[in-house]
Design a protein around this motif. Structure first.
Motif, PDB file in Angstrom:
ATOM      1  N   SER A  62     -14.456  -6.589  -0.784  1.00 15.81           N
ATOM      2  CA  SER A  62     -13.689  -5.500  -1.385  1.00 15.81           C
ATOM      3  C   SER A  62     -13.024  -4.648  -0.311  1.00 15.81           C
ATOM      4  CB  SER A  62     -14.590  -4.616  -2.244  1.00 15.81           C
ATOM      5  OG  SER A  62     -15.072  -5.337  -3.347  1.00 15.81           O
ATOM      6  N   ALA A  63     -13.739  -4.370   0.755  1.00 13.88           N
ATOM      7  CA  ALA A  63     -13.168  -3.578   1.850  1.00 13.88           C
ATOM      8  C   ALA A  63     -12.007  -4.323   2.494  1.00 13.88           C
ATOM      9  CB  ALA A  63     -14.243  -3.269   2.887  1.00 13.88           C
ATOM     10  N   ARG A  64     -12.152  -5.600   2.681  1.00 15.86           N
ATOM     11  CA  ARG A  64     -11.074  -6.403   3.272  1.00 15.86           C
ATOM     12  C   ARG A  64      -9.839  -6.386   2.372  1.00 15.86           C
ATOM     13  NH1 ARG A  64     -13.644 -11.395   3.994  1.00 15.86           N
ATOM     14  NH2 ARG A  64     -14.740 -10.442   5.726  1.00 15.86           N
ATOM     15  N   ARG A  65     -10.062  -6.544   1.055  1.00 18.04           N
ATOM     16  CA  ARG A  65      -8.933  -6.502   0.117  1.00 18.04           C
ATOM     17  C   ARG A  65      -8.252  -5.138   0.134  1.00 18.04           C
ATOM     18  NH1 ARG A  65     -12.099  -9.799  -3.713  1.00 18.04           N
ATOM     19  NH2 ARG A  65     -13.050  -7.829  -4.292  1.00 18.04           N
ATOM     20  N   ALA A  66      -9.039  -4.068   0.219  1.00 16.63           N
ATOM     21  CA  ALA A  66      -8.479  -2.719   0.244  1.00 16.63           C
ATOM     22  C   ALA A  66      -7.638  -2.503   1.497  1.00 16.63           C
ATOM     23  CB  ALA A  66      -9.592  -1.683   0.164  1.00 16.63           C
ATOM     24  N   VAL A  67      -8.119  -2.965   2.636  1.00 15.10           N
ATOM     25  CA  VAL A  67      -7.366  -2.810   3.884  1.00 15.10           C
ATOM     26  C   VAL A  67      -6.053  -3.574   3.813  1.00 15.10           C
ATOM     27  CG1 VAL A  67      -7.374  -3.426   6.339  1.00 15.10           C
ATOM     28  CG2 VAL A  67      -9.350  -2.278   5.339  1.00 15.10           C
ATOM     29  N   VAL A  68      -6.104  -4.800   3.321  1.00 19.18           N
ATOM     30  CA  VAL A  68      -4.880  -5.595   3.194  1.00 19.18           C
ATOM     31  C   VAL A  68      -3.910  -4.919   2.230  1.00 19.18           C
ATOM     32  CG1 VAL A  68      -3.954  -7.790   2.337  1.00 19.18           C
ATOM     33  CG2 VAL A  68      -5.947  -7.776   3.845  1.00 19.18           C
ATOM     34  N   SER A  69      -4.431  -4.384   1.141  1.00 17.21           N
ATOM     35  CA  SER A  69      -3.587  -3.696   0.164  1.00 17.21           C
ATOM     36  C   SER A  69      -2.899  -2.486   0.791  1.00 17.21           C
ATOM     37  CB  SER A  69      -4.443  -3.266  -1.028  1.00 17.21           C
ATOM     38  OG  SER A  69      -3.693  -2.478  -1.917  1.00 17.21           O
ATOM     39  N   TRP A  70      -3.634  -1.693   1.558  1.00 15.80           N
ATOM     40  CA  TRP A  70      -3.033  -0.524   2.199  1.00 15.80           C
ATOM     41  C   TRP A  70      -2.006  -0.925   3.243  1.00 15.80           C
ATOM     42  CZ3 TRP A  70      -2.758   4.203   0.580  1.00 15.80           C
ATOM     43  CH2 TRP A  70      -3.708   4.672  -0.320  1.00 15.80           C
TER      44      TRP A  70
END
Length: 102
Positions: free
Chosen positions: A70-78
């Protein structure tokens, strides 16, 4: 008879008989079981709650992996949102739309 005694008896039998295959296989099996029991005791998983402890450890590991994902997805999204915002800002400056806002 505990595992140490069984292993000692099998080793004595193997040396007395010249080490036939069946005896040696039994020695290996007993030694493996004894080693596994010692390892479980060293890491504290040799009691009645070991099964529950392993379940909790698996659940904790699954939660950690989910959080990491989830953290990885959030970073990529930002990062993608930031890049798109910069692109939009660049297009705005390039097309001269900043003069319209004055």
């Amino acid at each position: 008879m505990n595992s140490n005694d069984r292993l000692a008896g099998l080793l004595a039998q193997a040396s007395a008989q010249g080490g036939d295959l069946v005896t040696l296989r039994a020695v290996v099996e007993e030694a493996s079981e004894l080693g596994a029991q010692r390892m479980l005791a060293r890491i504290g998983l040799d009691d009645e709650t070991a099964l529950q402890d392993m379940g909790e450890l698996r659940e904790l590991l699954r939660a950690w992996r989910d959080a990491k994902s989830s953290a990885r997805r959030a970073v990529v999204s930002w990062i993608v949102r930031g890049a798109l915002a910069l692109l939009l800002l660049g297009l705005t400056v390039r097309l001269g739309a900043t003069e319209l806002l004055r």
